[in-house]
Design an enzyme around this catalytic site. Sequence first.
Site, PDB file in Angstrom:
ATOM      1  N   GLU A  80       0.807  -1.217   0.000  1.00 39.23           N
ATOM      2  CA  GLU A  80       0.000   0.000   0.000  1.00 39.23           C
ATOM      3  C   GLU A  80       0.841   1.267   0.000  1.00 39.23           C
ATOM      4  O   GLU A  80       0.432   2.291  -0.556  1.00 39.23           O
ATOM      5  CB  GLU A  80      -0.957   0.006   1.197  1.00 39.23           C
ATOM      6  CG  GLU A  80      -2.073  -1.010   1.117  1.00 39.23           C
ATOM      7  CD  GLU A  80      -1.705  -2.384   1.672  1.00 39.23           C
ATOM      8  OE1 GLU A  80      -2.579  -3.273   1.727  1.00 39.23           O
ATOM      9  OE2 GLU A  80      -0.521  -2.565   2.061  1.00 39.23           O
ATOM     10  N   PHE A 142     -12.062  -7.703  13.250  1.00 38.79           N
ATOM     11  CA  PHE A 142     -10.883  -8.121  12.496  1.00 38.79           C
ATOM     12  C   PHE A 142     -10.491  -7.038  11.496  1.00 38.79           C
ATOM     13  O   PHE A 142     -11.313  -6.555  10.725  1.00 38.79           O
ATOM     14  CB  PHE A 142     -11.166  -9.431  11.763  1.00 38.79           C
ATOM     15  CG  PHE A 142     -10.034  -9.898  10.891  1.00 38.79           C
ATOM     16  CD1 PHE A 142      -8.832 -10.321  11.447  1.00 38.79           C
ATOM     17  CD2 PHE A 142     -10.161  -9.900   9.509  1.00 38.79           C
ATOM     18  CE1 PHE A 142      -7.784 -10.743  10.643  1.00 38.79           C
ATOM     19  CE2 PHE A 142      -9.117 -10.331   8.695  1.00 38.79           C
ATOM     20  CZ  PHE A 142      -7.934 -10.744   9.273  1.00 38.79           C
ATOM     21  N   LYS A 192     -17.804  -1.319   4.942  1.00 45.35           N
ATOM     22  CA  LYS A 192     -18.193  -2.267   3.902  1.00 45.35           C
ATOM     23  C   LYS A 192     -19.698  -2.276   3.655  1.00 45.35           C
ATOM     24  O   LYS A 192     -20.147  -2.438   2.514  1.00 45.35           O
ATOM     25  CB  LYS A 192     -17.708  -3.670   4.263  1.00 45.35           C
ATOM     26  CG  LYS A 192     -17.882  -4.670   3.118  1.00 45.35           C
ATOM     27  CD  LYS A 192     -17.030  -5.891   3.281  1.00 45.35           C
ATOM     28  CE  LYS A 192     -17.138  -6.777   2.048  1.00 45.35           C
ATOM     29  NZ  LYS A 192     -16.259  -7.955   2.115  1.00 45.35           N
TER      30      LYS A 192
END
Length: 622
Positions: A80, A142, A192
């Site tokens: 990244e 997570f 998400k």
Amino acid sequence: MSNHPVDNVTYANKGTVTGGAITDIIENQRPGALRGAQLLAKALQAEGVDLLFGYPGGANLEIFDVLSEFGIRCIRTEHEQGAVHAAQGYARVTGKVGVCLATSGPGATNLVTGIADAMSDSVAIVCITGNVPSHLLGKNAFQEVDIVAVTKPITKKNYLVSRVTDIPEIVRESFLLAGGRRPGPVLIDIPKDIQQHYPRDPEGNYTPPRIPAVIEPPEAEATGMTDNQLEQALRLLREAERPILYAGGGVISADAHAQLLQLAEKACIPVTTTLMGHGGFPPAHPLALHTLGMHGSKYANVAINEADLVIAAGVRFDDRVTGKVSEFIKHGRIIHIDIDRDELNKNKDVTLPVCADIKLALAQLLANCQPVTHRPWADQVSRWKQQWPYPAPERDTITPQFAIGLLSDITKGEAIVSLGVGQHQMWAMQHYQSNQPKAFLSSSGFGTMGYGLPAAIGAKAAFPERTVIDIDGDGSLNMTVHELATCHRFKLGVKVVIINNQWLGMVRQWQDMIYNKHRAGSSLSDPLTQVKAEDDVDIYPNFLAIADGYRVKSERVVRKEDLAAAFTRMLANPNEPYLLDVIVAREENVYPMIPAGGSYQDILMGDEDLQKVKREQQGSNI
């Protein structure tokens, strides 16, 4: 796009009154409906984005899945940090906003160094991160991290998207801010579930937001000087006998290099630049004083301190330029022009602070000043240039100065050059004569090792027809050498020139100066290698083997007489990635050097000057 969207929900769906699953929308409105990830891609498309850099992961797969539907190509880097530096390189050579994309948690935090780098150097990028679903935020899920809190001090602004309907407005505002008055990084964090939700009203009607969004400008429009400021500036210029133009990265960001040149010629004013301003003024011009500061030219450092007027345009009065700030331009008047009001009188008190668009301000000065010939001053500056050239020692072995100067000559200064951080960066600043703006990419304010290769990737992706060269050090390249894989995968013909001296060279130089040659941790050679004959070259790591592992062509040059031909082979095919390992004199030092905290009167031109200075006077604020 599919006429029959299907949910791909990977969590316990928790819809809201503004967004939910496709099954929450009235059935006859489902065909053609766009979910959050698609709205994001469509909004990016509306901003002109057709290329971004990223790395996929669980929290951003929805976005990756739809990019191609909207004509957006993603160059997947190997890390990244490579993505954010590539976005920086793209932004700096194009003048557009660069975009990078990462997943949550470690993917997001791997962007932090590049975001801070972009903030320091005022580079326009938008970083998009995925995150865990909204109902899991703050629960240590997570790969969860509060990236908005982490990046708040190092962004112009950042956003946590809480409603799918907000995506287009946030994207529009982000691009306006990133590329706005003073460019910089902006971050958008999208959970998400927001990526997967479809916009709706409480009755289940599909309610797509407008793209592009129509919003109030987030920043006031930039203006030029006020009439009073212009009058004062013109008076100061008329009274000056020894003026200097001191130009920084703001001149390049504002596309003001033409106005800078015209003003310098009309008023006969010598020009010096910062590292960020490199390429903003023609290096062969008689009025060019090249770069000033700690490792800048002696003639530039002397001239700016002997000037009676300094017009500082788009600079920060950085400590690496000023040295001891109380001694910097101690007797001269200063006009400081900058788009960021907070920079004015921050590091250096000035005579006339001007918050204005640099291009407009220079154009005003150009239109209203009288043609002047400061001939005695210009002649004096010319004599200093002849008296104190950049040191370039003659040796039988390859010196870094010779290698970079030869590369500059062969490319005629027309390549896009990116740099790592260290001694090679300073030698490139001194000896690569870049003939155009937006073609010399350096991590200047933040000094990020590993910047060079991924920044070159971004530049080459933007301009595949241009020659793009990463001039790197062996230590700096080691931090992102894996991005050779990106060059190979995407057929990006980046040329990597390693100035290989087997040291963290700048660290070693400081250790010799300040720490009595205690070279702790700065050697890069193999400590397990047995002593070999003097003519036996043992280079560690073996960059040729590494390049071969990534299927990138490479060669090594040890002899001075072989270097020109090696450069020619490297540059022969612009579409071919190529690594050239140039073995240089091992313990060459960078000069000139103003010891940290010193003034231009303390400048060192070589090792012989260093021997005259007591160790405690050789600099402490490194």
